[in-house]
Structure formats: structure tokens, C-alpha cells
Motif scaffolding. Structure first.
Motif, PDB file in Angstrom:
ATOM      1  N   ALA A  64      -0.871  -1.136  -4.593  1.00 37.61           N
ATOM      2  CA  ALA A  64      -2.038  -0.465  -4.361  1.00 37.61           C
ATOM      3  C   ALA A  64      -1.938   1.097  -3.810  1.00 37.61           C
ATOM      4  CB  ALA A  64      -3.052  -0.843  -3.304  1.00 37.61           C
ATOM      5  N   PRO A  91     -14.924  -3.228   1.863  1.00 36.58           N
ATOM      6  CA  PRO A  91     -14.361  -2.672   0.475  1.00 36.58           C
ATOM      7  C   PRO A  91     -15.638  -2.551  -0.506  1.00 36.58           C
ATOM      8  CG  PRO A  91     -13.651  -5.228   0.725  1.00 36.58           C
ATOM      9  CD  PRO A  91     -14.649  -4.556   2.003  1.00 36.58           C
ATOM     10  N   VAL A 103     -11.797   0.550  -3.298  1.00 35.26           N
ATOM     11  CA  VAL A 103     -10.862  -0.287  -4.180  1.00 35.26           C
ATOM     12  C   VAL A 103     -11.292   0.351  -5.315  1.00 35.26           C
ATOM     13  CG1 VAL A 103     -10.019  -2.644  -5.025  1.00 35.26           C
ATOM     14  CG2 VAL A 103     -10.569  -2.190  -2.692  1.00 35.26           C
ATOM     15  N   ASN A 116      -3.007   4.539  -1.759  1.00 35.81           N
ATOM     16  CA  ASN A 116      -4.038   5.016  -1.090  1.00 35.81           C
ATOM     17  C   ASN A 116      -4.155   6.684  -1.324  1.00 35.81           C
ATOM     18  OD1 ASN A 116      -5.881   5.553   1.338  1.00 35.81           O
ATOM     19  ND2 ASN A 116      -3.838   6.566   2.330  1.00 35.81           N
ATOM     20  N   THR A 164      -7.009  -7.276  -3.625  1.00 36.61           N
ATOM     21  CA  THR A 164      -7.062  -5.958  -2.674  1.00 36.61           C
ATOM     22  C   THR A 164      -8.364  -6.069  -1.894  1.00 36.61           C
ATOM     23  OG1 THR A 164      -5.823  -4.816  -4.550  1.00 36.61           O
ATOM     24  CG2 THR A 164      -7.008  -3.431  -2.776  1.00 36.61           C
ATOM     25  N   MET A 218      -6.480   1.731  -3.352  1.00 31.76           N
ATOM     26  CA  MET A 218      -7.040   1.468  -2.192  1.00 31.76           C
ATOM     27  C   MET A 218      -7.166   2.556  -1.115  1.00 31.76           C
ATOM     28  SD  MET A 218      -5.523  -1.768   0.444  1.00 31.76           S
ATOM     29  CE  MET A 218      -6.623  -2.513   1.369  1.00 31.76           C
ATOM     30  N   VAL A 222       0.857  -1.170  -0.007  1.00 36.21           N
ATOM     31  CA  VAL A 222       0.069  -0.293   0.038  1.00 36.21           C
ATOM     32  C   VAL A 222       0.844   1.214  -0.086  1.00 36.21           C
ATOM     33  CG1 VAL A 222      -1.772   1.370   1.071  1.00 36.21           C
ATOM     34  CG2 VAL A 222      -1.698  -1.252   1.263  1.00 36.21           C
ATOM     35  N   ALA A 263      -8.448  -5.953   2.329  1.00 31.31           N
ATOM     36  CA  ALA A 263      -9.388  -4.988   2.831  1.00 31.31           C
ATOM     37  C   ALA A 263     -10.275  -5.733   3.790  1.00 31.31           C
ATOM     38  CB  ALA A 263     -10.122  -4.135   2.085  1.00 31.31           C
TER      39      ALA A 263
END
Length: 730
Positions: free
Chosen positions: A430, A493, A468, A432, A482, A454, A402, A486
């Protein structure tokens, strides 16, 4: 075999070689859990009749063949049942009462063996028997008030007589799931044993009751007689509870107070009279808008969970993760992952940032210890799941990374391209990010199919939603992994497609746009806050902007304005920009639309600030008086319209996911059901007419889409379940 149905079987045998007993087993065919649908309740009636007609029985054990005992009524039936009106609902509940009373009145001792979750109607069934024995891992409770109703199958009658009115009020008004030790402590169950000993313990209780060691008739008398409270005790228990619960529940959630009133009204009555009071109160609450919307939320939540489960089934394993960028957000992500059991590396280029991230994680774990959710030993063990690092040394073994560095596309691009060279070919990356296009961030990646968004919401440990985000080249495998991660973190998610702001921020910023226009035309932002809080938001727009941070809001607004210039770009300076330029960033530097002081607990408390009031006043181009209704319309219409556009554009798949994202992500008032249920409640025709009136004066931000106009003209709705037409959203 005494009885065999689709969900219930009743068999008889001898109890430890002694007298014959019956065992009623719930095992709903084709389902993973037991639910009390109309069909199952009808079967229960037949099964109890068959038991009562069987000669020579000396006891009854009620049990479950599934991991859970009974999770409650089948909530998917509620909207259809509640549509039938008050008289029908009273009669329906009285029919169930008759079945439950027949269990309670059987001419021999009865016991329930609670092997797993016993909630709602499942809990109420356990209350009909003379005794209850519970597995040490099971939970029991009456969560009906969370759906805007109250326990309608005897929960408000039997539980207060079993555990005392004060304890019953706490369970019912709070809608809590209670562990076995807590249930034993208050007397809701008679014994707690390991799961493998449950059946033996239940049979032992029956044998002891038949031998005269346990007085099952005295138990029945207690459950069917008036509460043992005199007038003064009643007043102290009930009036004190009403005051406390009203403060906790707030004005928009009537069910907890109604439940207390039902217990109070029935306190001096016998069983049947109490049940009549309960049935009437249940029926009235079931017909409220609040109940309709909260039941809708439950159903929407099941849709979201089911979709999440489908992704998990096809996901590659995520056993080791990493977060890039420590600090508050990175520390929050690391804490959440570690606390739920997924080890995580926390990398930064600065030692002090690493220390800040670890400090955040330690603080959150320490709070869990304070609340007695964790022991210090467990906390220490979970902390070892976080491994701080300044290098990429162990990144070759990471399944998912992440990225949580600053919200700057150049920095994110540099970090993502760098880490891609340090991880395995199948590792998922992923970001954020809260606003930056995932497709854009993937441009310089060698494996864009392994990359997605994410988006966690702040504070990470409290906010349930994770968006997501699927970019143009994101693979199904990346999304599935993902989503799976989560969910493993305890989050909800929701998969969305890529666009500026994704789903939640794209919908939130038109709401802020409506706020900016109101302030520009002379509305007092403090009054706007009060009206929107009264409407049901946890905080008004000015207060929310202070919490988000003016720098974050200005950046996000620029992204939205670039992506949707026709309705989100603004000429002239907004109040948000003015605050930012005056270095009034909100809570992060203790001054924004409000000033902030620390309260006794060290939390920021907002106070009026003349400097902020003067700054906003200078921007006003007019001085209009707005009614409460006008303020609500001007705030809600842009938010609702943008939600419609996200659905039409395919950013989100279903109305259920759109509404749940707003409730979980930005605190949309749950009792109003979400933006699309809110439009349904008003009626599409009325909503479109309101939007068109505002669009004439205020421009494209308020203009309904052609498709929405067509839906309104055709009398369509976003949700197929009926009955919402009676609601008044204002």
C-alpha cells in the motif's frame, strides 16, 4: 412473566429466597445493541404500567441482555421526528418524562445494573432508579450536545441533583463517556463491581434498602427537589461555567451553553417544572440547522462504519506489518500501528532516518503517559511492537507493507518494485501517496492486484481519515485487508477510486484555486482567513497552506493541473508559487504567508510578516473590495463543485462518504454537515445560480456540471431526508 415485548421483558422471582422482585431486561430483537426507538419507549411505558399493577413486589432491577446496556436513542429517527415541530417535540419529551417518572415513583426501591455502555437516553434511564451499580468495564455519559441538542429525558434535571451542578455541567457540556471509576468518584453510581458480580450486587442493594440499611426515599427526595445551592453559589457555578464552556464550544455550537442555562433555570424548581424547562429547550435546539447537520453526520458516520465492517468480514488477517521510510510520517504510522496492537517493522536505508522515526513514536507515546492514558510500563511494552531495520530480513512474514517514502513517482516505483521481491505472494503493498496515481505506480509491479493506496493525513496520530485507493487492477482482497488494517489502527477508512489527488486533495485544491484568484484580484489573505475561520474552518486557506507546506502544495497543484487542466491549470504565477520561489515554505521553515514564533508551549504561533504582504501585493492585478458573502462563495463553490464531480465520476460511492471524508480529512466545518449537505441546505437551484454567475466572470473552476443543473431543475437533493430547505448556509 409480568411483561414481554420485542425489546423488553419483565420477570419476577424472589430476591435471595426473600420477597418477590421484578427484573426488567432490555434485549432488542434483531439488533446487536439496545436503542431507545419510539417503539421501545412505548414498550417501556407498557412494561412500567405492568410492574406498577403487579401486587407484592418489593423491588426492581433494570438490566440488559446485550454487551452494552443502552447506547441511547435511535438517532436514525431524529430527522423525521424533529420535522414535526416544536409542539410535537415538547409533547413527546413530556410523554417520556411521565414514563421515567413512573419508574422513579414506584412504591419500592429500584436499582439499575449497568453492564456496558449507557449513553444518552440509556444513561437517563439509569438516573430514574434509586441506585446504580456498574460493571468495572462499563461507561456512562450524556453525549447529546455533540448532536446539537441537550439531554431531553431528565438528564439536565436528575444528574445535577445526583452529582452536583459543577460535575453535571462537565459531563453534559463535554458530552463525555465516563469510566466506572470516574462515575463512582462523583457519585453517579453507588458501586463498581466485576461484570460477573453485577446482578448479585444489584440484588444485594435492594435487600439492604428493604432492610432499612439504605434510604431509597431520601435518594428520591434529593432527585425531585430543587438544587441545594444558594443564590451566590448558583451565580458562581453557572456564570463561571458559561464563560469556560463558551470558550471551548465556540460560537457555532449552542447546545452546551443551552444545557447550562436549563440546569440554571431549573435549579430552584421541583421535578415537573424542571422537566418542562428541559423539554422546551430540547425542542428549540432540535429545530436548529446545527442539530440537523450534526445528526446527519452521525448517520453518515454509521454508513461509513457499516461499509468498513463489510470489508473487514472478507479480509485476510493482518497480524504483522511494515512501513518503508521512517522519519516523521513513517514514525507516525509505526506509532499508530504499535499503539493499537499490530506489530510493525520500520525500514529505512539511513540510520538517522530510523532514529527520527523512533524519536517521533517515543514522543507520541510519552504524551500518552503525560496525559495518564498509558503507564510507563505499557508504553515500554507497546514500543516493542516497533522493530527498526535497515534490511528486508523479516519481510517474508509481513502481511501488509505501507510505503511512505518521498512523494516522487520514480523513487516510489523503485522502492515498491524492490520490496515486492522481498515479500510473500499474498502480501499487500500500500502506498501512502497523497497525489500520485495508484494505477501508474502499479505499472511495474508483478502483482498489481495486491497493490492499493493507503493515504494517511498528517499528523497521523490525530487525523482520523485514511483514504484507501483502488487502482485499475487492485483486487477486492487488497482493499479489504487495507481497510481492515486501517480500522485496527483506530482510523476511519473510506474507499475511493483512483484519480489525481484521489478524493480529499482533489476537492481541496479547487478551494486553494479560489483563494489564489481572490488574492490575485486584491483580497487581503489575512481577511480571507478570518472570514473562513468565522465560517467554521479550523484555519483559513493561507494559514492551512503554511501548515501543509508550500513545497507540498506546489507539487500537488502540478499533479492536479496535469489531471484537470481545464479548471485547475493556471496561467501566471500564483501566490503559492511566489511563496515557494521565495523559499517561504510555511511552518516547516517558520515563514510562509505568515511568520512563525514559538509560543510558551513550544508550538508555532503565526504573526503578520511584511515581507509576505509585499510579495502578495506585487502579484495583485486588481484592487477589489469583496464582501464577506462574496469571499465565502468564491471559496466554497469550487470545493463543493469538485465534490459533486467526484461523486458523479464514481471516485466516491455515496454522499455520506464524500462528506465524512472532508470533515475527517480537511476539517470541513462539522456543523455545516459536509459539502453536499451544504449544497442541499442552500438548495441546488440557488447553488447552481450562484456558481453560474461566478463562472461567467471566473471560468471553468466555478462551472456547475450538466448533471447538477439537471438535478437542480428537477428539484432533487443529495440526501433524501427533508427539512434542510429551511437552513441558511451563509
Amino acid at each position: 412473566m409480568i411483561y414481554q415485548g420485542n425489546a423488553i421483558a419483565v420477570a419476577s422471582d424472589t430476591n435471595n429466597g426473600g420477597e418477590p422482585i421484578a427484573t426488567l431486561t432490555f434485549d432488542l430483537k434483531g439488533e446487536s445493541v439496545n436503542k431507545l426507538s419510539s417503539a421501545v419507549v412505548a414498550e417501556l411505558g407498557e412494561a412500567v404500567e405492568a410492574i406498577a399493577a403487579t401486587q407484592g413486589l418489593s423491588g426492581l432491577v433494570i438490566t440488559s441482555a446485550k454487551d452494552a446496556f443502552i447506547v441511547g436513542a435511535d438517532i436514525t429517527e431524529f430527522h423525521g421526528l424533529f420535522e414535526k415541530g416544536e409542539d410535537y417535540l415538547v409533547e413527546m419529551n413530556q410523554t417520556v418524562h411521565a414514563i421515567f417518572n413512573a419508574i422513579e415513583d414506584l412504591p419500592f426501591p429500584t436499582v439499575t445494573a449497568i453492564n456496558g455502555l449507557a449513553l444518552g437516553g440509556g444513561c437517563e434511564i439509569t438516573l430514574t432508579t434509586d441506585f446504580r451499580v456498574m460493571a468495572d468495564t462499563a461507561k456512562i455519559g450524556l453525549p447529546e450536545t455533540k448532536l446539537g441538542i441537550l439531554p431531553g429525558w431528565g438528564g439536565c434535571v436528575r444528574l445535577p441533583r445526583l452529582i452536583g451542578a459543577d460535575n453535571a455541567i462537565e459531563w453534559i457540556a463535554g458530552g463525555t463517556e465516563n469510566r466506572a471509576d470516574a462515575a463512582l468518584k462523583v457519585g453517579a453510581v453507588d458501586a463498581v463491581v466485576p461484570g460477573e458480580c453485577l446482578e448479585a450486587a444489584a440484588r444485594d442493594i435492594l435487600a439492604r434498602a428493604n432492610a432499612g440499611e439504605l434510604d431509597y426515599r431520601a435518594r428520591r427526595d434529593e432527585k425531585t427537589s430543587p438544587l441545594k445551592l444558594d443564590a451566590i453559589e448558583q451565580m458562581m457555578v453557572f456564570e463561571t461555567a458559561k464563560g469556560y464552556v463558551a470558550g471551548k464550544a465556540g460560537p457555532h455550537y449552542p447546545a452546551p451553553i443551552e444545557a447550562i442555562k436549563v440546569i440554571q433555570k431549573g435549579a430552584g424548581e421541583g421535578r415537573e417544572r424542571c422537566q418542562a424547562i428541559e423539554a422546551k429547550a430540547f425542542a428549540k435546539l432540535a429545530l436548529t440547522d446545527v442539530c440537523y447537520n450534526l445528526v446527519g453526520l452521525f448517520i453518515n458516520d454509521q454508513v461509513v462504519k457499516k461499509k468498513g465492517s463489510q470489508y473487514v468480514k472478507q479480509a485476510q488477517a493482518v497480524n504483522q506489518t511494515a512501513v518503508l521510510g521512517a522519519g516523521i510520517m513513517g514514525g507516525g504510522i509505526a506509532y499508530q500501528s504499535a499503539s493499537k496492537g499490530t506489530p510493525i517493522l520500520m525500514k529505512d536505508i539511513k540510520e538517522d532516518a530510523i532514529e527520527l522515526g523512533l524519536k517521533e513514536a517515543r514522543k507520541l507515546f510519552a504524551k500518552q503517559v503525560e496525559r495518564k492514558k498509558l503507564t510507563t510500563e505499557t508504553m515500554a511494552e507497546k514500543l516493542t511492537n516497533i522493530r527498526p531495520t535497515l534490511s528486508y530480513g523479516d519481510f517474508g512474514h509481513v502481511d501488509l507493507v505501507v510505503e511512505a517514502v518521498v512523494e516522487n513517482p520514480k523513487i516510489k516505483d523503485a522502492v515498491l518494485t524492490e520490496v515486492e521481491g522481498q515479500v510473500g505472494e499474498d502480501t499487500i503493498l500500500a502506498s501512502n501517496t497523497s497525489t500520485i496515481s495508484i494505477t501508474r505506480l502499479a505499472e511495474n509491479l508483478k502483482r498489481p492486484e495486491n497493490f492499493c493506496g493507503m493515504h494517511f493525513f498528517n499528523p497521523v496520530h490525530r487525523m482520523p481519515l485514511v483514504e484507501v485507493i483502488r487502482g485499475e487492477k487492485t483486487s477486492d482482497a487488497a482493499v479489504a485487508a487495507t481497510v481492515s488494517y486501517a480500522r485496527a489502527m483506530g482510523k476511519t477508512p473510506i474507499v475511493v477510486n483512483d484519480c489525481p489527488g484521489f478524493l480529499v486533495n482533489r476537492v481541496l485544491f479547487p478551494y486553494f484555486g479560489g483563494f489564489s484568484l481572490l488574492v490575485e484580484q486584491g483580497a487581503d489573505f489575512r481577511r480571507v482567513d478570518k472570514i473562513m475561520e468565522k465560517f467554521g474552518w479550523p484555519m483559513g486557506p493561507a494559514y492551512l497552506l503554511d501548515v501543509v507546506g508550500m513545497d507540498t502544495a506546489v507539487h500537488a497543484n502540478e499533479v492536479m493541473a496535469e489531471g484537470f487542466p481545464d479548471r485547475m491549470a493556471r496561467e501566471g504565477k500564483t501566490a503559492i508559487q511566489a511563496m515557494y520561489e521565495a523559499e517561504r515554505l510555511g511552518q516547516k521553515n517558520a515563514k510562509g504567508f505568515y511568520a512563525y514564533e514559538e509560543d510558551k508551549k513550544g508550538k508555532p504561533k503565526k504573526v503578520d510578516d511584511e515581507a509576505a504582504l509585499s510579495l502578495v501585493k506585487e502579484l495583485a492585478t486588481a484592487s477589489q473590495d469583496f464582501s464577506d458573502e462574496e469571499i465565502i462563495a468564491r471559496m466554497m463553490v469550487p470545493l463543493c463543485l469538485e465534490t459533486v464531480r467526484c461523486l458523479e465520476d464514481g471516485i466516491v460511492d455515496t454522499p455520506a462518504e464524500a462528506d465524512m471524508a472532508l470533515i475527517y480529512g480537511i476539517g470541513f466545518p462539522p456543523f455545516r454537515g459536509g459539502a453536499l449537505r451544504y449544497i442541499d441546505a442552500m438548495g441546488l437551484e440557488a447553488f447552481v445560480a450562484q456558481a453560474e454567475r461566478l463562472a461567467e466572470e471566473l471560468g471553468p473552476l466555478y462551472a456547475p456540471t450538466d448533471k447538477l443543473r439537471a438535478m437542480a431543475k428537477a428539484g432533487e437533493r443529495f440526501y433524501s431526508d427533508a427539512a434542510a430547505s429551511s437552513q441558511n448556509p451563509a
